[in-house]
Design an enzyme around this catalytic site. Structure first.
Site, PDB file in Angstrom:
ATOM      1  N   ASP A  76     -33.500  21.617 -23.582  1.00 12.19           N
ATOM      2  CA  ASP A  76     -32.234  20.612 -23.061  1.00 12.19           C
ATOM      3  C   ASP A  76     -32.486  19.553 -21.877  1.00 12.19           C
ATOM      4  O   ASP A  76     -33.104  20.059 -20.819  1.00 12.19           O
ATOM      5  CB  ASP A  76     -31.182  21.231 -22.611  1.00 12.19           C
ATOM      6  CG  ASP A  76     -30.043  20.501 -22.797  1.00 12.19           C
ATOM      7  OD1 ASP A  76     -29.169  20.917 -23.957  1.00 12.19           O
ATOM      8  OD2 ASP A  76     -29.548  20.152 -22.149  1.00 12.19           O
ATOM      9  N   THR A  77     -31.659  18.404 -22.449  1.00 14.33           N
ATOM     10  CA  THR A  77     -32.047  16.992 -21.136  1.00 14.33           C
ATOM     11  C   THR A  77     -30.829  16.669 -20.769  1.00 14.33           C
ATOM     12  O   THR A  77     -30.158  16.657 -21.260  1.00 14.33           O
ATOM     13  CB  THR A  77     -32.611  16.067 -21.719  1.00 14.33           C
ATOM     14  OG1 THR A  77     -34.254  16.641 -21.801  1.00 14.33           O
ATOM     15  CG2 THR A  77     -33.015  15.368 -20.799  1.00 14.33           C
TER      16      THR A  77
END
Length: 195
Positions: A76-77
């Site tokens: 996840d960014t």
């Protein structure tokens, strides 16, 4: 190399992101893609890498039927700016607002990667500082209307036009800003496969 070390493992990339899939190809890894839908909601008290760590692990936890040699990788960014997480914009207006808020300022791009096997869950993260020049309204409008900002945290891709013309400095991993700290993935997979 890592491909040989992992020959007895099945690497499962749980990501629909074409950029992450290309990174795994470019790392010369054999892998399969398996995406399971997860509602990406996190507790409001979490900050910065706590958010991306939580979401990366949440995406991994839905994989409950692993075989002994499986390694599931989720990630996840987020863009962290002014003590707030910027995810993917809901529409083009929100994309313009996000980019305008990043203009003439420095923000952090944080990517967390979760590795899940039958015996353990390991989460690593990486932070890169990115500074934009002062962007004009015309530049922001051109980018948002020409490219696809809706599938990107913070509404921009560093590898696209806006990155070429707008980013003045970057401190840390370039690939992390694209969505995967490749050096950390390589390092962690090597450790997992040899331990």
């Amino acid at each position: 190399m890592l491909k040989d070390i992992l020959k007895d493992h099945t690497v499962v990339l749980a990501s629909g992101s074409p950029r992450r899939q290309k990174f795994f190809k470019d790392l010369d890894l054999d892998f399969i893609i398996q995406v399971k839908e997860v509602e990406e909601i996190y507790p409001k008290h979490l900050k910065a890498e706590e958010i991306s760590d939580y979401l990366a692990q949440l995406k991994a936890e839905v994989f409950s039927d692993l075989k002994p040699n499986d390694i599931v990788i989720t990630s996840d960014t987020i863009v962290w700016h002014n003590n707030k997480a910027l995810g993917k914009p809901k529409n083009l207006d929100e994309a313009k607002q996000m980019i305008a808020s990043l203009s003439n300022d420095t923000h952090e791009v944080i990517t967390s990667v979760c590795f899940k096997t039958t015996s353990q869950i390991k989460v690593v993260n990486n932070t890169t500082k990115v500074t934009f020049k002062k962007l004009t309204k015309e530049e922001i409008a051109y980018y948002v209307n020409t490219y696809k900002p809706l599938d990107k945290a913070g509404a921009y891709g560093i590898q696209e036009w806006i990155g070429f013309i707008g980013i003045s400095t970057i401190e840390g991993s370039y690939f992390n800003v694209m969505g995967l700290p490749t050096h950390l993935v390589y390092e962690t997979l090597t450790t997992l496969a040899t331990s």
